[in-house]
Design a protein around this motif. Structure first.
Motif, PDB file in Angstrom:
ATOM      1  N   THR A  51      -7.349  -7.931  -0.082  1.00  0.00           N
ATOM      2  CA  THR A  51      -8.552  -7.774   0.724  1.00  0.00           C
ATOM      3  C   THR A  51      -8.192  -7.029   1.997  1.00  0.00           C
ATOM      4  O   THR A  51      -7.195  -7.353   2.652  1.00  0.00           O
ATOM      5  N   LEU A  52      -8.988  -6.020   2.326  1.00  0.00           N
ATOM      6  CA  LEU A  52      -8.742  -5.206   3.505  1.00  0.00           C
ATOM      7  C   LEU A  52      -9.840  -5.437   4.530  1.00  0.00           C
ATOM      8  O   LEU A  52     -11.004  -5.622   4.172  1.00  0.00           O
ATOM      9  N   THR A 104      -0.660 -12.044   6.449  1.00  0.00           N
ATOM     10  CA  THR A 104      -1.439 -10.818   6.581  1.00  0.00           C
ATOM     11  C   THR A 104      -0.577  -9.656   7.049  1.00  0.00           C
ATOM     12  O   THR A 104       0.217  -9.798   7.984  1.00  0.00           O
ATOM     13  N   TYR A 124      -4.746  -7.463   4.348  1.00  0.00           N
ATOM     14  CA  TYR A 124      -4.391  -6.267   5.115  1.00  0.00           C
ATOM     15  C   TYR A 124      -5.395  -6.119   6.247  1.00  0.00           C
ATOM     16  O   TYR A 124      -6.599  -6.016   6.009  1.00  0.00           O
ATOM     17  N   ILE A 165      -3.490   0.553  -3.710  1.00  0.00           N
ATOM     18  CA  ILE A 165      -3.658  -0.719  -3.010  1.00  0.00           C
ATOM     19  C   ILE A 165      -3.606  -1.846  -4.031  1.00  0.00           C
ATOM     20  O   ILE A 165      -4.192  -1.727  -5.116  1.00  0.00           O
ATOM     21  N   ILE A 186       0.868  -1.174   0.000  1.00  0.00           N
ATOM     22  CA  ILE A 186       0.000   0.000   0.000  1.00  0.00           C
ATOM     23  C   ILE A 186       0.905   1.224   0.000  1.00  0.00           C
ATOM     24  O   ILE A 186       1.824   1.330   0.820  1.00  0.00           O
ATOM     25  N   ALA A 210      -9.259   3.321   3.592  1.00  0.00           N
ATOM     26  CA  ALA A 210     -10.364   2.417   3.276  1.00  0.00           C
ATOM     27  C   ALA A 210     -11.262   2.961   2.172  1.00  0.00           C
ATOM     28  O   ALA A 210     -12.104   2.228   1.635  1.00  0.00           O
TER      29      ALA A 210
END
Length: 581
Positions: free
Chosen positions: A434-435, A542, A513, A429, A370, A417
């Motif tokens: 997947t966040l 992660t 993430y 990103i 990121i 986000a």
């Protein structure tokens, strides 16, 4: 007039999309059926008007055979009218529920699309209760649009049908005054027109304040209900602070607005009702006053007089349509304004996200990090809050974010986000990443415990065995037998238990993430350390980014970002982890 024109334009914007939607064929067919039945009902009323002449003439002539025949005709017309009325109501309700279902789903989709609901809160639009607009205003809009629309159609067709009849009756029964006949073409039509015009004008003058009062009443009622819900949701904190008296005073103040506005509605409605009732009573006798001289001069029979009175009443009622529905029209205009404002709020939230001057979150097909470039997070008022440039968070890295309270750490997470639009710059990103964001107070929907834990996935996305294992891992084995129990879990569990469930949710979803915004702050340090070790063991691939104030968290992170004051804002700077000598 301009206000009504803008209301009709808003009604068209809200209503027309349904009749062009995927449900358009059913909607159009049902609407056509309702309109066809309404036209047929008007036709039956015309036949009943002609029946009046024949029936009362038979009574005057004391003709038994004609009386029996007309009674039979009346029964046929009455049965037809009843059948049409029943099916018109049924089809109208069928159209209402289909239309409301489509419109509700449309608003839900737009409101919940791309965090619009959150951005609307940031713009201050949430205070006007979107829940009421979707639940109540949509229902009332559909109901009143159909009722007013069909009623207006009935008035127009009735007017066209009975004006012709009344015009002919004017020629058959000339105006007679003081023994003299005055041959004024269509005098009965002109009499009805003048009577209705004066009544409509006076009704508008008396009832005009109702439109704004109705709008305010709906808003005050919604605000009062919203604050009641807030008290219910925060009952524990209110009880602990002994805040009942303060809440009662605050709620009483909200309700006082409802009462004060209602008294104004009562006063205006009293005046409007007094006039409309007087107007309606006078309308009963007015046609007889016009035709009685001709009847007593033997120019028309009793049947002609009764037919004239019936036709005059139909024309007068059609012309007085806006008088009879003025209160409903005021509510309808208020509801339309609220829905139109709701659509504009949603559109404003969407424009805010798409604005070239807002923060952008872009997907990258290359790299596993990121990256924040020329990233500036602002407050809604435009004041700079956090500046970040050239910051990279590598895959499989564990980063701790620290800084003073109010420095914008949580807001920075929101910007990454993609839900915080105020500011500028780009957050890149990885496209396949997947966040998951875990706040200090996690959200759990009302329902089964399993559905609450696996949210936002569907309850069957994970087996009960996996969920039970996750509960045991985070130190809540006692909750495993309650997976099928339905409850309001944000109330049932302590904040510490809720934070453990949040970690269980992360273990199940295994995001690439994971952002922890003081997600373990309500736990003691040993419990917090155990959960961080659990995350490191179970989520090996992660990347973890944590906001925290405890120094003990540094042991579980290999990177450190500090927010420090720099002029009128805070700047994020990466620091190397200190190693023991």
């Amino acid at each position: 007039m301009n206000n009504m024109r803008s209301t009709l334009a808003a009604v068209w914007r809200i209503a027309a999309p349904y009749f062009r939607s995927e449900d358009k064929f059913a909607g159009r067919l049902l609407l056509a059926a309702v309109i066809a039945i309404e036209l047929t009902v008007v036709g039956i009323n015309v036949l009943l008007n002609q029946w009046n002449n024949r029936f009362y003439t038979a009574l005057q002539d004391k003709s038994w055979d004609a009386f029996v025949r007309e009674m039979g005709i009346f029964c046929i017309l009455a049965f037809a009218y009843i059948g049409l009325a029943v099916y018109q109501l049924y089809l109208n309700q069928w159209l209402q529920i289909r239309w409301r279902k489509w419109l509700t789903e449309r608003y839900l989709g737009q409101w919940l699309h791309g965090a619009n609901h959150y951005r609307m809160q940031l713009q201050g639009d949430a205070a006007d209760n979107p829940d009421q607009r979707i639940a109540e205003d949509v229902r009332m809009f559909v109901d009143q649009t159909l009722n007013i629309g069909v009623g207006f159609l009935n008035a127009v067709v009735t007017l066209g049908s009975f004006v012709v009849i009344l015009w002919g009756l004017s020629a058959a029964s000339p105006l007679t005054m003081f023994g003299n006949e005055f041959h004024i073409p269509g005098y009965l039509v002109w009499g009805a027109l003048i009577y209705a015009t004066i009544g409509t004008w006076l009704t508008f003058l008396i009832g005009q304040p109702l439109v704004q009062l109705a709008f305010r009443q709906q808003r005050y009622e919604a605000d009062f209900r919203f604050n009641l819900v807030r008290v219910r949701e925060n009952s524990e904190q209110i009880a602990l602070l002994r805040g009942e008296s303060a809440e009662r005073e605050r709620l009483s103040d909200r309700f006082a607005r409802v009462v004060r506005n209602w008294y104004k509605i009562m006063t205006t409605t009293k005046r409007l009702t007094a006039f409309s009732s007087s107007y309606a009573q006078a309308a009963v006798i007015f046609p007889y006053v016009l035709t009685a001289p001709a009847y007593f001069a033997d120019k028309i029979q009793l049947g002609g007089m009764m037919q004239t009175a019936s036709a005059f009443s139909s024309v007068q009622q059609a012309l007085s349509f806006f008088i009879t529905i003025y209160r409903a029209l005021a509510d309808w205009r208020a509801i339309t304004a609220r829905l139109d404002g709701f659509e504009e709020s949603i559109a404003g939230a969407s424009r805010l996200a798409e604005s070239t001057s807002s923060i952008k979150v872009a997907a990258s097909d290359s790299g596993d990090a990121i990256e924040l470039r020329q990233f500036l997070v602002k407050l809604p008022n435009g004041k700079p809050l956090v500046a970040v440039d050239g910051l990279r968070i590598q895959g499989d890295e564990h980063v701790l974010v620290t800084g003073p309270s109010g420095a914008g750490k949580s807001t920075l997470f929101r910007a990454i986000a993609g839900i915080w639009p105020f500011g500028g710059g780009v957050a890149t990103i990885p496209a396949s990443a997947t966040l998951m964001m875990l706040p200090q107070r996690p959200y759990f929907p009302i329902g089964t415990l399993k559905a609450a834990i696996v949210y936002p996935a569907k309850p069957d996305a994970f087996s009960s065995v996996l969920v039970e294992e996750a509960l045991t891992a985070v130190g809540l084995p006692q909750l495993a037998p309650r997976l099928t129990e339905e409850a309001h879990w944000n109330r049932m569990l302590s904040l510490g238990e809720q934070q453990r469930l949040g970690i269980a949710r992360a273990l199940l979803h295994q995001p690439q993430y994971l952002f922890l915004d003081e997600a373990t702050a309500s736990l003691d340090e040993p419990s917090e350390a155990a959960l961080y070790r659990l995350l490191a063991d179970r989520l090996k691939g992660t990347t973890t980014v944590s906001i925290g104030h405890r120094s003990t968290l540094e042991a579980f992170h290999d990177g450190h970002i500090v927010l420090e004051r720099e002029g009128d804002h805070f700047a994020a700077r990466a620091r190397q982890k200190q190693t023991a000598p």
